[in-house]
Design a protein around this motif. Structure first.
Motif, PDB file in Angstrom:
ATOM      1  N   GLN A  74      52.876  17.606 -34.861  1.00 53.26           N
ATOM      2  CA  GLN A  74      52.388  16.378 -35.493  1.00 53.26           C
ATOM      3  C   GLN A  74      51.436  15.683 -34.537  1.00 53.26           C
ATOM      4  N   PHE A  75      50.442  15.009 -35.107  1.00 52.71           N
ATOM      5  CA  PHE A  75      49.454  14.286 -34.313  1.00 52.71           C
ATOM      6  C   PHE A  75      49.502  12.819 -34.705  1.00 52.71           C
ATOM      7  N   THR A  76      49.593  11.944 -33.720  1.00 50.61           N
ATOM      8  CA  THR A  76      49.593  10.505 -33.976  1.00 50.61           C
ATOM      9  C   THR A  76      48.595   9.830 -33.034  1.00 50.61           C
ATOM     10  N   THR A  77      48.126   8.654 -33.455  1.00 51.07           N
ATOM     11  CA  THR A  77      47.199   7.879 -32.629  1.00 51.07           C
ATOM     12  C   THR A  77      47.631   6.425 -32.608  1.00 51.07           C
ATOM     13  N   THR A  78      47.345   5.779 -31.483  1.00 50.60           N
ATOM     14  CA  THR A  78      47.621   4.354 -31.314  1.00 50.60           C
ATOM     15  C   THR A  78      46.409   3.718 -30.656  1.00 50.60           C
ATOM     16  N   LEU A  79      45.971   2.604 -31.204  1.00 54.74           N
ATOM     17  CA  LEU A  79      44.869   1.847 -30.616  1.00 54.74           C
ATOM     18  C   LEU A  79      45.422   0.698 -29.794  1.00 54.74           C
ATOM     19  N   MET A  80      44.937   0.551 -28.592  1.00 62.31           N
ATOM     20  CA  MET A  80      45.342  -0.563 -27.749  1.00 62.31           C
ATOM     21  C   MET A  80      44.466  -1.775 -28.077  1.00 62.31           C
ATOM     22  N   PRO A  81      44.980  -2.979 -27.836  1.00 61.11           N
ATOM     23  CA  PRO A  81      44.188  -4.187 -28.115  1.00 61.11           C
ATOM     24  C   PRO A  81      42.849  -4.153 -27.388  1.00 61.11           C
ATOM     25  N   GLY A  82      41.819  -4.633 -28.062  1.00 61.29           N
ATOM     26  CA  GLY A  82      40.492  -4.693 -27.467  1.00 61.29           C
ATOM     27  C   GLY A  82      39.619  -3.493 -27.783  1.00 61.29           C
ATOM     28  N   LEU A  83      40.125  -2.548 -28.558  1.00 61.51           N
ATOM     29  CA  LEU A  83      39.331  -1.372 -28.921  1.00 61.51           C
ATOM     30  C   LEU A  83      39.127  -1.385 -30.434  1.00 61.51           C
ATOM     31  N   PRO A  84      37.963  -1.861 -30.893  1.00 59.77           N
ATOM     32  CA  PRO A  84      37.712  -1.979 -32.332  1.00 59.77           C
ATOM     33  C   PRO A  84      37.282  -0.649 -32.957  1.00 59.77           C
ATOM     34  N   TRP A  85      38.146   0.308 -32.903  1.00 53.89           N
ATOM     35  CA  TRP A  85      37.894   1.632 -33.461  1.00 53.89           C
ATOM     36  C   TRP A  85      38.886   1.914 -34.569  1.00 53.89           C
ATOM     37  N   GLU A  86      38.521   2.874 -35.385  1.00 50.81           N
ATOM     38  CA  GLU A  86      39.439   3.439 -36.378  1.00 50.81           C
ATOM     39  C   GLU A  86      39.587   4.906 -35.986  1.00 50.81           C
ATOM     40  N   ILE A  87      40.806   5.373 -35.848  1.00 49.12           N
ATOM     41  CA  ILE A  87      41.050   6.751 -35.398  1.00 49.12           C
ATOM     42  C   ILE A  87      42.159   7.352 -36.233  1.00 49.12           C
ATOM     43  N   ARG A  88      41.934   8.598 -36.658  1.00 53.38           N
ATOM     44  CA  ARG A  88      43.005   9.288 -37.382  1.00 53.38           C
ATOM     45  C   ARG A  88      42.825  10.794 -37.233  1.00 53.38           C
ATOM     46  N   PRO A  89      43.939  11.500 -37.190  1.00 51.55           N
ATOM     47  CA  PRO A  89      43.837  12.961 -37.165  1.00 51.55           C
ATOM     48  C   PRO A  89      43.438  13.455 -38.552  1.00 51.55           C
ATOM     49  N   LEU A  90      42.535  14.431 -38.625  1.00 49.06           N
ATOM     50  CA  LEU A  90      42.165  14.993 -39.921  1.00 49.06           C
ATOM     51  C   LEU A  90      43.293  15.867 -40.469  1.00 49.06           C
ATOM     52  N   GLU A  91      44.105  16.387 -39.595  1.00 53.45           N
ATOM     53  CA  GLU A  91      45.326  17.104 -39.982  1.00 53.45           C
ATOM     54  C   GLU A  91      46.495  16.392 -39.296  1.00 53.45           C
ATOM     55  N   PRO A  92      47.244  15.566 -40.004  1.00 50.77           N
ATOM     56  CA  PRO A  92      48.351  14.852 -39.353  1.00 50.77           C
ATOM     57  C   PRO A  92      49.438  15.776 -38.820  1.00 50.77           C
ATOM     58  N   SER A  93      49.592  16.949 -39.428  1.00 49.62           N
ATOM     59  CA  SER A  93      50.575  17.915 -38.924  1.00 49.62           C
ATOM     60  C   SER A  93      50.127  19.325 -39.301  1.00 49.62           C
ATOM     61  N   ILE A  94      50.534  20.272 -38.464  1.00 58.16           N
ATOM     62  CA  ILE A  94      50.236  21.683 -38.717  1.00 58.16           C
ATOM     63  C   ILE A  94      51.438  22.520 -38.333  1.00 58.16           C
ATOM     64  N   GLU A  95      51.446  23.740 -38.819  1.00 62.70           N
ATOM     65  CA  GLU A  95      52.429  24.730 -38.385  1.00 62.70           C
ATOM     66  C   GLU A  95      51.684  25.834 -37.668  1.00 62.70           C
ATOM     67  N   LEU A  96      52.290  26.358 -36.623  1.00 67.49           N
ATOM     68  CA  LEU A  96      51.666  27.445 -35.882  1.00 67.49           C
ATOM     69  C   LEU A  96      52.739  28.322 -35.256  1.00 67.49           C
ATOM     70  N   HIS A  97      52.319  29.494 -34.839  1.00 75.04           N
ATOM     71  CA  HIS A  97      53.195  30.394 -34.095  1.00 75.04           C
ATOM     72  C   HIS A  97      52.996  30.118 -32.608  1.00 75.04           C
ATOM     73  N   PRO A  98      54.060  30.159 -31.802  1.00 78.01           N
ATOM     74  CA  PRO A  98      53.861  30.029 -30.356  1.00 78.01           C
ATOM     75  C   PRO A  98      52.888  31.114 -29.874  1.00 78.01           C
ATOM     76  N   GLY A  99      51.960  30.723 -29.023  1.00 83.06           N
ATOM     77  CA  GLY A  99      50.944  31.636 -28.525  1.00 83.06           C
ATOM     78  C   GLY A  99      49.679  31.640 -29.353  1.00 83.06           C
ATOM     79  N   GLU A 100      49.657  30.900 -30.467  1.00 81.90           N
ATOM     80  CA  GLU A 100      48.489  30.864 -31.352  1.00 81.90           C
ATOM     81  C   GLU A 100      47.504  29.802 -30.879  1.00 81.90           C
ATOM     82  N   LEU A 101      46.244  30.168 -30.768  1.00 79.13           N
ATOM     83  CA  LEU A 101      45.189  29.248 -30.396  1.00 79.13           C
ATOM     84  C   LEU A 101      44.766  28.465 -31.634  1.00 79.13           C
TER      85      LEU A 101
END
Length: 189
Positions: A74-101
């Motif tokens: 899973q991918f999450t993001t947090t903005l700290m105060p003073g940073l007027p950005w919008e940020i989000r993962p395009l894929e909030p979660s993925i499944e993969l095999h260990p060793g997979e690039l």
């Protein structure tokens, strides 16, 4: 009449020597903190040090794919105060095999009317999984400058090593984004 005699002047040479040695030891300790911190981060996988150093050393070699199991990331993001950005993962979660690039992307947008410089600081949980999560290419390695209203996709290429224990089936990569001072003039992002 007797003259008042003053005691002979004390010699503070020993005290001064000790204070100078103490100051030198404090300076040496402060100077040694940077490599000690880097070593600690490399061992426990904080701040992306694990992979960056592994790439430089040339020891990022996947041991192959473990197709017998899957991990959820899973991918999450947090903005700290003073940073007027919008940020989000395009894929909030993925499944993969260990060793997979894998490569995933994050969408970032500057909501202000001036250029803003930000820095992402990653963390992996559970903490024991951090040493198996290797970032090959990450926007978190450098500061990012966005022009007013600019949007950008920022890539993360990573591998979760196949040596990760079977007790770990889910992990989270969290990015905290901080405002950063602008880079020195003449440098590019």
């Amino acid at each position: 009449m007797r003259e008042a005699t003053l005691p002979p002047p004390r010699r503070h040479g020993r005290l001064v020597s000790r204070l100078v040695l103490l100051a030198a030891a404090c300076f040496a300790f402060g100077f040694a903190l940077v490599p000690l911190y880097d070593t600690l981060c490399r061992v426990v996988g904080f701040n992306g040090k694990t992979l960056k150093d592994a790439i430089a050393a040339g020891d990022v070699a996947p041991g192959g794919l473990d197709a017998s199991r899957k991990l959820g990331v899973q991918f999450t993001t947090t903005l700290m105060p003073g940073l007027p950005w919008e940020i989000r993962p395009l894929e909030p979660s993925i499944e993969l095999h260990p060793g997979e690039l894998r490569t995933t992307r994050f969408l970032v947008r500057n909501l202000s009317d001036k250029p803003i410089v930000g820095q992402a600081v990653p963390s992996v949980s559970p903490t024991v999984a951090a040493k198996y999560f290797k970032k090959l290419d990450c926007f978190c390695f450098t500061q990012q400058t966005l022009a007013p209203g600019e949007s950008r996709e920022m890539a993360l290429t990573f591998i979760v090593e196949r040596e990760i224990g079977p007790e770990i089936s889910e992990l989270t990569l969290a990015y905290a984004f901080f405002p950063a001072p602008p880079p020195p003039s003449g440098s590019t992002q």
